[in-house]
Design a protein around this motif. Structure first.
Motif, PDB file in Angstrom:
ATOM      1  N   PHE A 172       1.126  -0.975   0.217  1.00  0.00           N
ATOM      2  CA  PHE A 172       0.337  -0.058  -0.025  1.00  0.00           C
ATOM      3  C   PHE A 172       1.132   0.983  -0.343  1.00  0.00           C
ATOM      4  O   PHE A 172       0.811   2.203  -0.410  1.00  0.00           O
ATOM      5  N   MET A 226       2.357   1.833  -3.364  1.00  0.00           N
ATOM      6  CA  MET A 226       0.824   2.628  -3.789  1.00  0.00           C
ATOM      7  C   MET A 226       1.311   4.078  -3.866  1.00  0.00           C
ATOM      8  O   MET A 226       0.695   4.268  -4.855  1.00  0.00           O
ATOM      9  N   PHE A 251       1.811   7.282  -6.915  1.00  0.00           N
ATOM     10  CA  PHE A 251       0.960   7.958  -7.152  1.00  0.00           C
ATOM     11  C   PHE A 251       1.703   9.571  -7.422  1.00  0.00           C
ATOM     12  O   PHE A 251       1.703  10.707  -8.025  1.00  0.00           O
ATOM     13  N   SER A 294      -2.511  20.343   6.097  1.00  0.00           N
ATOM     14  CA  SER A 294      -2.472  20.705   4.328  1.00  0.00           C
ATOM     15  C   SER A 294      -3.627  19.708   4.138  1.00  0.00           C
ATOM     16  O   SER A 294      -3.325  18.666   4.426  1.00  0.00           O
ATOM     17  N   VAL A 321      -5.585  16.661   0.870  1.00  0.00           N
ATOM     18  CA  VAL A 321      -4.791  15.597   0.343  1.00  0.00           C
ATOM     19  C   VAL A 321      -6.147  16.297  -0.993  1.00  0.00           C
ATOM     20  O   VAL A 321      -7.317  16.908  -0.920  1.00  0.00           O
ATOM     21  N   HIS A 322      -5.157  16.188  -2.107  1.00  0.00           N
ATOM     22  CA  HIS A 322      -5.798  16.139  -2.830  1.00  0.00           C
ATOM     23  C   HIS A 322      -6.831  15.603  -3.351  1.00  0.00           C
ATOM     24  O   HIS A 322      -6.676  14.003  -3.223  1.00  0.00           O
ATOM     25  N   ARG A 353      -7.893  13.322  -6.302  1.00  0.00           N
ATOM     26  CA  ARG A 353      -7.586  12.629  -6.252  1.00  0.00           C
ATOM     27  C   ARG A 353      -6.567  11.398  -5.937  1.00  0.00           C
ATOM     28  O   ARG A 353      -6.938  10.439  -6.157  1.00  0.00           O
ATOM     29  N   GLU A 354      -5.570  11.948  -4.739  1.00  0.00           N
ATOM     30  CA  GLU A 354      -4.837  11.011  -4.678  1.00  0.00           C
ATOM     31  C   GLU A 354      -5.350  10.491  -3.031  1.00  0.00           C
ATOM     32  O   GLU A 354      -5.597   9.490  -3.401  1.00  0.00           O
ATOM     33  N   ILE A 414      -8.547   9.434  -3.871  1.00  0.00           N
ATOM     34  CA  ILE A 414      -9.461   8.321  -4.693  1.00  0.00           C
ATOM     35  C   ILE A 414      -8.857   7.206  -4.734  1.00  0.00           C
ATOM     36  O   ILE A 414      -8.804   5.945  -4.414  1.00  0.00           O
ATOM     37  N   TRP A 415      -7.257   7.778  -5.198  1.00  0.00           N
ATOM     38  CA  TRP A 415      -6.208   6.881  -5.069  1.00  0.00           C
ATOM     39  C   TRP A 415      -5.719   5.517  -3.829  1.00  0.00           C
ATOM     40  O   TRP A 415      -5.858   4.751  -3.753  1.00  0.00           O
ATOM     41  N   LEU A 416      -5.462   6.368  -2.443  1.00  0.00           N
ATOM     42  CA  LEU A 416      -5.741   5.796  -1.818  1.00  0.00           C
ATOM     43  C   LEU A 416      -6.756   4.234  -1.334  1.00  0.00           C
ATOM     44  O   LEU A 416      -6.400   3.455  -1.132  1.00  0.00           O
ATOM     45  N   LEU A 419      -8.167   3.103  -3.836  1.00  0.00           N
ATOM     46  CA  LEU A 419      -8.361   2.069  -4.367  1.00  0.00           C
ATOM     47  C   LEU A 419      -7.812   1.392  -3.899  1.00  0.00           C
ATOM     48  O   LEU A 419      -7.648  -0.039  -3.941  1.00  0.00           O
ATOM     49  N   ALA A 420      -6.473   1.759  -3.694  1.00  0.00           N
ATOM     50  CA  ALA A 420      -4.886   0.846  -3.237  1.00  0.00           C
ATOM     51  C   ALA A 420      -4.891   0.084  -2.028  1.00  0.00           C
ATOM     52  O   ALA A 420      -4.749  -0.931  -2.750  1.00  0.00           O
ATOM     53  N   GLY A 421      -6.087   0.564  -1.149  1.00  0.00           N
ATOM     54  CA  GLY A 421      -6.470   0.121   0.389  1.00  0.00           C
ATOM     55  C   GLY A 421      -7.152  -1.265  -0.322  1.00  0.00           C
ATOM     56  O   GLY A 421      -7.191  -2.029   0.491  1.00  0.00           O
TER      57      GLY A 421
END
Ligand code: HEM
Ligand code: CU
Ligand code: CU
Lengths: 574, 180
Positions: free
Chosen positions: A317, A320, A324, B15, B17-18, B20-21, B23-25, B27-29
């Protein structure tokens, strides 16, 4: 001699500092010289280990069949130790010195220890080489792993311990820097320094495991203890065998953040997320050592599953996350400067002719797609039955270390030639060609190793098997075409490696000296700190998101394919 | 946004988090948990797992055991027919003791794996389909008992794929699987 001395000369102010024309960092002479020293030593190890890549590959390509078994395993051992251990660890000490004192703008403390560490490492490395080369029957070549109870000369274990001790000593000045820097001021380290720090901690853990493993085997070889347990040795050994791979990974990722920033204009899109990923490594990555023991007797299924998955894939994780965060850093940095619109304009308009940039980006892509995916897939306990000790495993780790880490370190060496040695490349065209030639050739060679292993079951660590198995009708001759492709591309990869060493050494000896303030073509368009300052959510990260979705798609496809092959097998196991 | 060579701002932890980042977290999780669950679950419902029972055994004793097994087995031109459901394989430089063996398709055997001297690699595949293959590590000092059911008749080749010395590449054995 004077040629060598001139390599270590730059213009410093009265306190020994100068300002780097590319990074803007205040660099002290002491740090810079040790980075050069460790970097140059690493390149020598690369050249030595790389020459053995030739004899190893040309033996496995049985069409050529260069070496007999009596020398093949010796060459394979030299290949493994000089590349995986010496090329990488000497570079990693340099990475620690860059990530610590150089980024923080300090002198190198404890310089005596840095020198002592270097000398000890060199003595250990020469000793390991000599012990491999001079070993006589009944001692066998150690290969990378020196698995007991196969008899390996005690000199091998002893000199390997010396090398590991040397690396520990050489790391002390780095830790001292971090210690003084954070002790009084409640300073938050820059991300690169933080990454280097986590790398350093994991390195120490790995080294302790390695000393334990080799000391255990040594004690048995010199009859201090009567017997040795292969299972215990394997557990100890893989703390360092796998641990050094984690150092390679973390050092490489630290270099990715560093180089994408200085030559590509990347920013950090979220300090919180990227630092958390490093912390996840700290907690979980060492568990992964168990993925070398997945088809061993005597370890329970539960233990294997928990550890090989780094506890629910905590470390996968984390990787990954970086996958990104780093491209997104490039995308955000470049979009803010108005460089490149559309989905991928930020990428296509990037400085692809700069070999430092291209090496770094190819390292990221190839490590992820070829090395990372296969690592997780073959690290599943059941799939491992179809990968273990086949050439597919060799394909996997050449994707990680020979493509990923080596390309990143190629980039770093070229960067150091410009910014610390202050030399122009002897030929810009040849320098630019390095990442393309090496990346492409090595990718094909690596894929062929994977195919040979997974589709034909060709074993690793053998002098012949494909065209002939002595004393048997059986052979893996169906894989001959795969090896024709492998052999040719392995040769091309080796030639590209020669190109890298040639351009590096040539530039050091004959490259023109860069004038003060000249960035040598390293800086991204618009300089390092372009204005803009939009907050992160205002920047589009569509391109990176699309790339990551493609990555996840390939990951899923490879995963499904491997599981499909596995379930075609006869029933095995309780 | 900051750069990786400078200290981050004081409030870096807060700060945003974007999107899209984030969302990626997610998906990856999800992917990470998904493949963990599949791997763990497959040990329960799957047919291919490198799981068996291990016994500690002195290498000499294991060699004796394989010897007794060979005595009890029936000798044929194609190899030994095991007396019962247990099949013994003894790895040694540079030979597979107990092989070749003749087995029946569709019958579950307990394969005993052990070594007399150093580590070896037990690597098996049917002759006509090389991409069906499995690999297990073999130790001196352990006897690993793994059940296996070969479902298709044919010749299965065994090679050693752990380096065990200079003759390593010659280490070859065979299972002949006949209609059950
Ligand atoms: C042109 C480049 C290279 C080629 C053609 C090449 C080729 C090979 C081949 C064919 C093997 C497998 C031999 C066998 O199992 O019988 C091998 C093993 C190995 N290579 Fe490379 N290699 C290259 C570069 C590298 C690099 C850059 C590294 C490390 C940074 C590396 C590390 C290793 C290691 C650790 C082994 C395993 C040795 C063992 O089994 O103990 N190689 N290489
Ligand atoms: Cu063997
Ligand atoms: Cu062998």
């Amino acid at each position: 001699m004077s040629a060598i001395a001139s390599l270590f000369r730059n213009d410093y102010d009265a306190d020994g500092f100068r300002t780097c024309s590319v990074t803007g960092l205040d660099i002290h002479q002491s740090v810079e010289n040790y980075v050069k020293l460790f970097g140059l030593t690493a390149v020598i190890a690369l050249a030595v280990g790389g020459s053995f890549a030739f004899s190893v590959a040309m033996t496995r390509w049985e069409f050529i069949g260069l070496l007999d078994p009596s020398s093949y395993y010796t060459h394979l051992s030299m290949h493994a130790w000089n590349l995986l251990i010496f090329w990488m660890v000497f570079m990693e000490i340099a990475v620690l010195y860059v990530g610590g004192p150089m980024v923080l703008g300090r002198e190198l403390p404890l310089r005596r220890l840095a020198a002592l560490g270097w000398v000890t490492m060199v003595v250990g490395a020469i000793g390991v080489n000599a012990s491999i080369w001079l070993a006589e029957a009944p001692n066998e070549a150690p290969l990378l792993t020196a698995y007991v109870p196969l008899p390996v000369t005690p000199w091998f274990y002893a000199t390997a311990i010396v090398f590991l001790l040397g690396a520990t000593i050489a790391a002390l000045p780095f830790f001292a820097t971090i210690w003084t820097e954070t002790r009084d001021s409640h300073r938050t380290l820059p991300l690169v320094a933080f990454g280097a720090f986590v790398t350093g901690i994991i390195a120490v853990e790995a080294i302790l495991g390695g000393i334990a493993a080799f000391a255990y085997a040594l004690a048995w070889r010199i009859d201090l203890i009567a017997s040795v347990d292969p299972g215990i040795y394997r557990q100890l050994y893989w703390i360092v065998g796998h641990g050094t791979q984690q150092i390679n990974l973390l050092a490489m990722i630290t270099v990715w953040y560093f180089l994408t920033h200085v030559v590509g204009g990347a920013v950090v899109i979220s300090e919180k997320v990227s630092r958390t990923a490093f912390i996840l490594y700290l907690f979980f990555i060492n568990l992964g050592a168990a993925h070398h023991l997945l088809v061993d007797p005597g370890v329970s299924a539960g233990w294997r599953i928990w550890n090989t998955s780094y506890a629910f894939y905590g470390a996968a994780f984390a990787s990954m996350i970086h996958a990104f965060a780093i491209p997104a850093g490039i995308e955000a940095g470049r979009r803010r400067r108005g460089q490149g619109g559309g989905l991928f304009g930020w990428l296509t308009s990037a400085p692809w002719r700069n070999p430092v940039f291209a090496s770094t980006v190819f390292s990221i892509i190839l490590f992820g797609f070829l090395g990372g995916i296969t690592g997780v897939v073959m690290g599943q306990i059941q799939v491992n039955m179809t990968w273990h000790n086949t050439l597919a495993t060799v394909g996997h780790f050449h994707a990680t270390v020979a493509l990923g880490t080596t390309l990143a370190f190629f980039g770093l060496v070229l960067f150091v030639i410009k910014t610390m040695f202050r030399r122009d490349f002897v030929s810009d065209a040849l320098a630019s060609a390095i990442p393309y030639a090496y990346g492409a050739a090595m990718s094909v060679a690596t894929l062929m190793l994977m195919y040979a292993g997974i589709l034909y079951g060709v074993p690793r660590r053998t002098a012949e098997a494909v065209r002939n198995i002595p004393g048997s009708e059986f052979s893996f001759s169906a894989a001959i075409p795969i090896f024709m492709i492998f052999g040719i591309f392995a040769l091309l990869a080796i030639l590209s490696g020669v190109l890298f060493v040639g351009v590096s050494v040539g530039s050091l000896l004959f490259g023109g000296r860069l004038a003060e303030g000249d960035d040598g073509g390293m800086l991204p368009e618009g300089g390092l700190h372009a204005d803009g300052g939009e907050p992160i959510h205002a920047v589009e990260l569509r391109g990176t998101f699309a790339l990551c979705l493609i990555f996840l798609g390939v990951f899923a496809a490879v995963y499904v394919l491997n599981w499909y092959l596995l379930t075609q097998l006869w029933a095995i196991g309780a | 946004m900051s750069n990786p060579l400078d200290d981050p701002d004081d409030d870096w932890w807060n700060s945003p988090v974007h999107r899209r980042e984030s969302i990626w977290l997610g998906l990856a999780g999800a992917w990470s948990l998904g493949i963990f669950t599949w791997m763990a679950g497959f040990t329960q419902f799957g047919d291919q797992n490198p799981v068996g029972t291990t016994y500690e055994v002195d290498p000499d004793q294991y060699q004796e055991r394989v010897g007794e097994y060979k005595e009890a087995a029936e000798e044929t031109d194609d190899g030994l027919i095991p007396p019962e459901d247990d099949v013994y394989v003894g790895a040694m430089r540079f030979n597979w003791d107990g092989l070749p063996a003749v087995l029946e398709a569709g019958r579950e055997y307990d394969i005993h794996l052990g070594a007399y001297d150093v580590q070896h690699g037990f690597s098996v595949r049917p002759e006509e389909n090389l991409n069906k293959q499995i690999n297990l590590q073999v130790f001196p000092g352990s006897e690993w008992v793994i059940p296996m059911t070969f479902d298709e008749p044919g010749t299965y080749h065994v090679v050693c794929n752990e380096f065990c010395g200079q003759g390593h590449r010659t280490m070859h054995g065979r299972f002949t699987v006949v209609e059950g």
